[in-house]
Design a protein around this motif. Sequence first.
Motif, PDB file in Angstrom:
ATOM      1  N   ALA A  62       0.824  -1.210   0.000  1.00  9.59           N
ATOM      2  CA  ALA A  62       0.000   0.000   0.000  1.00  9.59           C
ATOM      3  C   ALA A  62       0.860   1.262   0.000  1.00  9.59           C
ATOM      4  CB  ALA A  62      -0.924  -0.004   1.214  1.00  9.59           C
ATOM      5  N   GLN A  63       1.950   1.241   0.764  1.00  5.73           N
ATOM      6  CA  GLN A  63       2.833   2.403   0.794  1.00  5.73           C
ATOM      7  C   GLN A  63       3.515   2.621  -0.555  1.00  5.73           C
ATOM      8  OE1 GLN A  63       5.259   1.225   4.134  1.00  5.73           O
ATOM      9  NE2 GLN A  63       4.088   2.480   5.586  1.00  5.73           N
ATOM     10  N   ILE A  64       3.957   1.536  -1.163  1.00  3.86           N
ATOM     11  CA  ILE A  64       4.584   1.655  -2.484  1.00  3.86           C
ATOM     12  C   ILE A  64       3.589   2.184  -3.506  1.00  3.86           C
ATOM     13  CG2 ILE A  64       5.593   0.332  -4.395  1.00  3.86           C
ATOM     14  CD1 ILE A  64       6.825  -1.517  -2.247  1.00  3.86           C
ATOM     15  N   CYS A  65       2.367   1.695  -3.459  1.00  2.00           N
ATOM     16  CA  CYS A  65       1.319   2.168  -4.381  1.00  2.00           C
ATOM     17  C   CYS A  65       1.043   3.654  -4.172  1.00  2.00           C
ATOM     18  CB  CYS A  65       0.039   1.360  -4.189  1.00  2.00           C
ATOM     19  SG  CYS A  65       0.116  -0.326  -4.835  1.00  2.00           S
ATOM     20  N   GLY A  66       1.044   4.097  -2.920  1.00  3.80           N
ATOM     21  CA  GLY A  66       0.796   5.501  -2.631  1.00  3.80           C
ATOM     22  C   GLY A  66       1.878   6.399  -3.207  1.00  3.80           C
ATOM     23  N   ILE A  67       3.117   5.999  -3.025  1.00  2.00           N
ATOM     24  CA  ILE A  67       4.244   6.781  -3.557  1.00  2.00           C
ATOM     25  C   ILE A  67       4.227   6.754  -5.082  1.00  2.00           C
ATOM     26  CG2 ILE A  67       6.760   6.939  -3.676  1.00  2.00           C
ATOM     27  CD1 ILE A  67       6.783   5.639  -0.846  1.00  2.00           C
ATOM     28  N   LYS A  87       4.695  -9.393  -2.809  1.00  2.65           N
ATOM     29  CA  LYS A  87       4.358  -7.972  -2.738  1.00  2.65           C
ATOM     30  C   LYS A  87       4.077  -7.418  -4.132  1.00  2.65           C
ATOM     31  CE  LYS A  87       6.718  -5.707   0.294  1.00  2.65           C
ATOM     32  NZ  LYS A  87       7.841  -4.968   0.960  1.00  2.65           N
ATOM     33  N   ALA A  88       4.819  -7.885  -5.115  1.00  2.04           N
ATOM     34  CA  ALA A  88       4.623  -7.417  -6.494  1.00  2.04           C
ATOM     35  C   ALA A  88       3.222  -7.740  -6.997  1.00  2.04           C
ATOM     36  CB  ALA A  88       5.667  -8.048  -7.412  1.00  2.04           C
ATOM     37  N   VAL A  89       2.712  -8.910  -6.637  1.00  3.26           N
ATOM     38  CA  VAL A  89       1.356  -9.304  -7.044  1.00  3.26           C
ATOM     39  C   VAL A  89       0.335  -8.306  -6.511  1.00  3.26           C
ATOM     40  CG1 VAL A  89      -0.451 -11.041  -6.764  1.00  3.26           C
ATOM     41  CG2 VAL A  89       1.892 -11.755  -7.281  1.00  3.26           C
ATOM     42  N   LYS A  90       0.475  -7.902  -5.257  1.00  3.88           N
ATOM     43  CA  LYS A  90      -0.455  -6.943  -4.653  1.00  3.88           C
ATOM     44  C   LYS A  90      -0.350  -5.578  -5.330  1.00  3.88           C
ATOM     45  CE  LYS A  90      -0.266  -9.163  -0.084  1.00  3.88           C
ATOM     46  NZ  LYS A  90       0.133  -8.992   1.339  1.00  3.88           N
ATOM     47  N   ILE A  91       0.866  -5.168  -5.639  1.00  4.41           N
ATOM     48  CA  ILE A  91       1.072  -3.862  -6.264  1.00  4.41           C
ATOM     49  C   ILE A  91       0.481  -3.830  -7.665  1.00  4.41           C
ATOM     50  CG2 ILE A  91       2.826  -2.261  -7.142  1.00  4.41           C
ATOM     51  CD1 ILE A  91       4.617  -3.247  -4.788  1.00  4.41           C
ATOM     52  N   GLN A  92       0.662  -4.926  -8.414  1.00  5.40           N
ATOM     53  CA  GLN A  92       0.177  -4.949  -9.799  1.00  5.40           C
ATOM     54  C   GLN A  92      -1.349  -4.993  -9.889  1.00  5.40           C
ATOM     55  OE1 GLN A  92       2.631  -8.165 -11.486  1.00  5.40           O
ATOM     56  NE2 GLN A  92       3.643  -6.613 -12.746  1.00  5.40           N
ATOM     57  N   ASP A  99       5.809  -2.987 -14.722  1.00  5.79           N
ATOM     58  CA  ASP A  99       6.450  -4.245 -15.103  1.00  5.79           C
ATOM     59  C   ASP A  99       7.242  -4.803 -13.923  1.00  5.79           C
ATOM     60  OD1 ASP A  99       5.511  -4.129 -17.751  1.00  5.79           O
ATOM     61  OD2 ASP A  99       7.182  -2.829 -18.332  1.00  5.79           O
ATOM     62  N   TYR A 100       7.280  -6.125 -13.824  1.00  3.53           N
ATOM     63  CA  TYR A 100       8.007  -6.759 -12.724  1.00  3.53           C
ATOM     64  C   TYR A 100       8.978  -7.789 -13.253  1.00  3.53           C
ATOM     65  CZ  TYR A 100       9.005  -9.336  -8.408  1.00  3.53           C
ATOM     66  OH  TYR A 100       9.637  -9.940  -7.351  1.00  3.53           O
ATOM     67  N   ALA A 102      11.147 -10.802 -11.875  1.00  2.04           N
ATOM     68  CA  ALA A 102      11.231 -11.634 -10.679  1.00  2.04           C
ATOM     69  C   ALA A 102      12.667 -11.952 -10.280  1.00  2.04           C
ATOM     70  CB  ALA A 102      10.457 -12.936 -10.897  1.00  2.04           C
ATOM     71  N   VAL A 103      13.593 -11.973 -11.239  1.00  2.00           N
ATOM     72  CA  VAL A 103      15.000 -12.249 -10.909  1.00  2.00           C
ATOM     73  C   VAL A 103      15.618 -11.056 -10.199  1.00  2.00           C
ATOM     74  CG1 VAL A 103      17.283 -12.801 -11.827  1.00  2.00           C
ATOM     75  CG2 VAL A 103      15.248 -13.853 -12.843  1.00  2.00           C
ATOM     76  N   ALA A 104      15.468  -9.882 -10.789  1.00  2.00           N
ATOM     77  CA  ALA A 104      16.029  -8.666 -10.200  1.00  2.00           C
ATOM     78  C   ALA A 104      15.187  -8.140  -9.051  1.00  2.00           C
ATOM     79  CB  ALA A 104      16.155  -7.591 -11.259  1.00  2.00           C
ATOM     80  N   GLN A 105      13.921  -8.587  -8.974  1.00  2.00           N
ATOM     81  CA  GLN A 105      12.950  -8.097  -7.991  1.00  2.00           C
ATOM     82  C   GLN A 105      12.807  -6.570  -8.087  1.00  2.00           C
ATOM     83  OE1 GLN A 105      13.692  -9.761  -4.062  1.00  2.00           O
ATOM     84  NE2 GLN A 105      13.073 -11.781  -4.732  1.00  2.00           N
ATOM     85  N   ILE A 106      12.609  -6.133  -9.337  1.00  2.00           N
ATOM     86  CA  ILE A 106      12.464  -4.711  -9.647  1.00  2.00           C
ATOM     87  C   ILE A 106      11.167  -4.493 -10.406  1.00  2.00           C
ATOM     88  CG2 ILE A 106      13.308  -2.950 -11.273  1.00  2.00           C
ATOM     89  CD1 ILE A 106      16.089  -3.456 -10.329  1.00  2.00           C
ATOM     90  N   MET A 107      10.486  -3.369 -10.102  1.00  2.00           N
ATOM     91  CA  MET A 107       9.303  -2.954 -10.835  1.00  2.00           C
ATOM     92  C   MET A 107       9.606  -1.626 -11.529  1.00  2.00           C
ATOM     93  SD  MET A 107       6.206  -3.932  -8.195  1.00  2.00           S
ATOM     94  CE  MET A 107       5.061  -4.375  -9.515  1.00  2.00           C
ATOM     95  N   THR A 108       9.139  -1.478 -12.774  1.00  2.00           N
ATOM     96  CA  THR A 108       9.452  -0.274 -13.539  1.00  2.00           C
ATOM     97  C   THR A 108       8.249   0.231 -14.313  1.00  2.00           C
ATOM     98  OG1 THR A 108      10.222  -1.617 -15.411  1.00  2.00           O
ATOM     99  CG2 THR A 108      11.888  -0.868 -13.843  1.00  2.00           C
ATOM    100  N   LEU A 109       8.205   1.533 -14.472  1.00  2.00           N
ATOM    101  CA  LEU A 109       7.273   2.210 -15.369  1.00  2.00           C
ATOM    102  C   LEU A 109       8.021   3.413 -15.911  1.00  2.00           C
ATOM    103  CD1 LEU A 109       4.484   2.706 -16.645  1.00  2.00           C
ATOM    104  CD2 LEU A 109       3.887   4.022 -14.612  1.00  2.00           C
TER     105      LEU A 109
END
Length: 254
Positions: A62-67, A87-92, A99-100, A102-109
Amino acid sequence: MKKNELLIELEHVAAHKITPQQAANKLSKTDFTELNYAKIDTAREKRTGYSEVIYGAGKTAAQICGIASVMKKQGQSILVTRVIPEKAVKIQKEFPDLDYDAVAQIMTLNPKKSVHIGEIAIVTAGTSDIKVAEEAAITAEFFGNHVTRIYDVGVAGIQRLFAKLEVIRQAKVIIVIAGMEGALVSVIGGLVNQPVIGVPTSIGYGSHLNGLTPLLGMLNSCSAGISVVNIDNGFGAAFNASMINHLAVKEKIK
């Protein structure tokens, strides 16, 4: 506010284009957006050339989504590091366009779709170092760099490194990622004329001490031109490499 912007506002006051109060209001802007759990540095890209990055570990979905929501509304690119799959599943669910990896555990837009320039080589000693390497690679690509991945060329079979040496030498900056004793950084540092950034990883047996041994080994390297970031810090290495790469390209254009 930058010095030239301050002068412009003062000139506007002197020319009676704005009132002193209007100028004061502009000068008092905080250039950040405040949530009850975060202060988002919305002026960072204007100030440094790089937008704020969200460190995902320790933050709730929720905090990540808010930011991310604030950043997206302002048209900023979004990079979230250290996001576990759950956590990525919840954010998406709220941000399906993030984009997620899974190896790097990074999300990008990245709505700007920046042009990739220069060349950063990312070299690992072993396959076990790839998680950290992909954090570095995706971060570097996000910031507009060409990236060449060269994985599993450690000193235990050094002929593998020599087979890729010409490719490595074509880069403007080299990130070398190694666990165990971290020897690959010193070897590459003595074979190239580009800046080398060493990343020690928490990969290894007992006396490896969760990355402390390669960290100290890299810091004590006798090869010149090596800088070292913290253990498993692929993001930090990529950020530094991106700044070097962009400076090198600018100098070439001049």
